[in-house]
Write an enzyme that holds these catalytic residues in place. Structure first.
Site, mmCIF file in Angstrom:
data_model
loop_
_atom_site.group_PDB
_atom_site.id
_atom_site.type_symbol
_atom_site.label_atom_id
_atom_site.label_comp_id
_atom_site.label_asym_id
_atom_site.label_seq_id
_atom_site.Cartn_x
_atom_site.Cartn_y
_atom_site.Cartn_z
ATOM 1 N N ASP A 105 78.644 16.458 16.415
ATOM 2 C CA ASP A 105 77.541 17.147 15.741
ATOM 3 C C ASP A 105 76.368 17.360 16.695
ATOM 4 O O ASP A 105 76.467 17.060 17.890
ATOM 5 C CB ASP A 105 77.139 16.404 14.460
ATOM 6 N N GLU A 125 76.410 22.513 5.749
ATOM 7 C CA GLU A 125 77.107 21.651 6.704
ATOM 8 C C GLU A 125 78.182 22.408 7.488
ATOM 9 O O GLU A 125 78.485 22.068 8.621
ATOM 10 C CB GLU A 125 77.766 20.465 5.984
#
Length: 154
Positions: A32, A23
């Site tokens: 994101d 991540e």
């Protein structure tokens, strides 16, 4: 003992490192790959506040670790609840990493879960593991899925 899970698994340090590595850790909110405000280790919400992350948010590393400790339980619980066969620690870590990335509901309803519970051959499990490679309609997660599956089968 009512309501107590006897064999509840938890990710270990390797599982934590896997998720942090996949991540990434960012202490300032960012968008994101599909445009969702995200912070920390891929967090899109704050567990205590029930609020979504918004652009401009900032957290410390201590806060990041604390949020992770609270959020990861949701994904450990999803794997513990939905997988009915015995798992190794590496298998559990890889599945929690997947669930963390795709969401507990998507994980619970996945063909992958059905195949694991049916003790399907590894080649079939790999097929359904790597099927979760798209984000925003693009196969940008295939390398991650391959790394997670490598851990799953080790």
């Amino acid at each position: 003992m009512q309501g107590v899970e006897i064999n509840r698994m938890k990710i270990d340090l390797n599982g934590r490192k896997l998720i942090y590595g996949e991540e990434g850790v960012r202490l300032n909110a960012y968008l994101d790959q599909v445009g969702i405000p995200t912070i920390g280790v891929g967090f899109t919400f704050y567990p205590n506040k029930g609020q979504k992350v918004k652009m401009g948010d900032k957290i410390t590393m201590t806060e990041c670790d604390s949020i992770f400790d609270k959020i990861i339980i949701l994904f450990e619980d999803s794997v513990n609840k939905n997988i009915k066969v015995k798992l190794t620690q590496n298998q559990f870590n890889a599945l929690v990493s997947l669930a963390f990335n795709i969401g507990a509901s998507a994980f619970a309803g996945s063909t992958l879960v059905k195949k694991i519970n049916a003790s399907a051959p590894l080649v079939e499990i790999e097929k359904w593991f790597t099927a979760w490679c798209n984000a925003g309609g693009k196969p940008i997660l295939l390398a991650r899925r391959k790394r997670e599956f490598k851990i799953y089968k080790s």
